[in-house]
Design a protein around this motif. Structure first.
Motif: not given
Length: 395
Positions: A248-270
């Motif tokens: 829910t937090a990631y869908q609100a553009d908040n990636s400062n969570t365990s799952i959100g950070a992983r999505f953010a890191m995958q995007k960052a790596g790409l």
């Protein structure tokens, strides 16, 4: 008290790799005659060598990322050591019946011993508040513990199947229940989801020709899974609630969570990988990611991990070692799967599946402890499933 000491284990691993060198040289004729035996060792050696060369090129004196560089280097070394050990194992004839039984019993005993120790830690250390305690078993992080337990449990599962007695099936079910409970005690979501699938798949592959057993086994697995998870229901509910909250937090553009950070890191790596397709240093990636975050706030969760890794084997490799590193990693995955299918080694296939699956949300070929247990599992997959046994299945 830590039951597992990664530093000591690595020393033993290195010593074993050194002992394997004379065996490889003594049996090089057999390896050359059957070049397929060299495919996986070459893939491991190549990716490990790239890790070490990359560190040698980019690591700078006094770098704030020194610890991360050392972890990549340690992972590369373990891959190279494993390459020689697997080559030595494959060049040897199958173990004698006595040695084979010893290997099986030691593997099974190790598995049950670790599950009991995990339960002991949960009861004595986390007893007052088990929801806040994640069993470590001596690893720095509980996620590493979960990965180690997965690999050991898969090896023990195969060792049980190798016994070929009337008690194999009930013992396998008991082992499945205990190992699943131990993994749940680490509260690692990926392992909680991945391990049961791999363990059940390993059983089904070994009994694929016995349809009478398959139906009853599937029913038993479902019942046992539910029974094993009931005592740890609060832990599962908490982790599931956290997962929903993170999404829910990631869908609100908040990636400062365990799952959100992983999505953010995958995007960052790409994104950082596309900027430097031939590779870059940790310092360069950190600077690039900081710039990208200014225009894309959804990447903010990845900034907390720039001093370690991006929790995705593929994206992290692409962002640092570029296209060449990514190709070598994919070749390593593909080679392991090919060898497993070619040799009908179900255990190797499951171990490879675990390495790939966990590599999607973390990195198991990075650092000393995680890369050690991963490569050890690959080695034991060849020991526990000998050439003769690869052609057999439970009738």
């Amino acid at each position: 008290m830590a039951l597992i000491q990664p530093d000591q284990a690595v020393k033993i691993f290195i010593f074993s790799a050194i002992l394997s060198l004379p065996i490889v040289f003594h049996n090089y004729d057999r390896l050359l005659k059957n070049k397929r035996l060299l495919l996986l060792p070459l893939a491991l050696f190549s990716f490990g060598l790239v890790q070490i060369i990359w560190v040698a090129i980019f690591k700078q004196q006094g770098s704030p990322f020194t610890a991360a560089y050392r972890s990549y280097q340690n992972g590369g070394k373990n891959l190279i050591f494993a390459a020689f050990m697997i080559a030595a194992i494959c060049s040897q004839p199958a173990l004698s019946l006595c040695k084979d039984r010893i290997a099986q019993y030691v593997t099974i005993a190790t598995g049950f011993g670790l599950y009991c120790w995990a339960g002991y830690q949960l009861y004595t250390v986390g007893g007052a508040n088990p929801l806040a305690y994640r069993v470590p078993l001596g690893f720095e992080f509980a996620t590493g513990t979960a990965y180690a337990l997965t690999f050991i449990a898969l090896l023990a599962s195969q060792a049980i199947l190798n016994l070929r007695s009337t008690l194999v099936i009930p013992l396998y079910f008991i082992h499945f229940a205990l190992s699943a409970m131990a993994i749940v005690s680490t509260q690692t979501r990926a392992a909680i989801l991945v391990y049961p699938v791999l363990c059940i798949a390993l059983f089904l592959l070994n009994y694929r020709h016995n349809r009478k057993v398959l139906f009853g086994a599937l029913t038993s697995f479902i019942i046992l899974s539910l029974a094993a998870l009931i005592p740890l229901k609060p832990v599962l509910e908490q982790r599931y609630a956290e997962f929903k909250s993170d999404i829910t937090a990631y869908q609100a553009d908040n990636s400062n969570t365990s799952i959100g950070a992983r999505f953010a890191m995958q995007k960052a790596g790409l994104e950082t990988g596309k900027l430097t397709p031939w590779g870059e240093s940790l310092e360069q990636r950190s600077a690039a990611l900081t710039d990208l975050e200014k225009s894309d706030p959804s990447l903010s969760g990845a900034l907390f991990f720039v001093n370690v890794h991006l929790h995705n084997e593929l994206m992290d490799t692409f962002s640092l070692k570029g296209v060449p590193g990514l190709i070598l990693l994919l070749l390593l995955y593909a080679t392991a799967v090919y060898i497993a299918l070619n040799q009908r080694n179900a255990l190797l296939l499951m171990v490879t599946g675990a390495i790939i699956a966990y590599g999607l949300s973390d990195m198991v070929l990075y650092s000393k402890a995680e890369s050690l247990i991963s490569t050890l599992a690959l080695c034991f997959a060849f020991i526990l499933v000998s050439g003769a046994m690869r052609e057999q299945s439970h009738e």
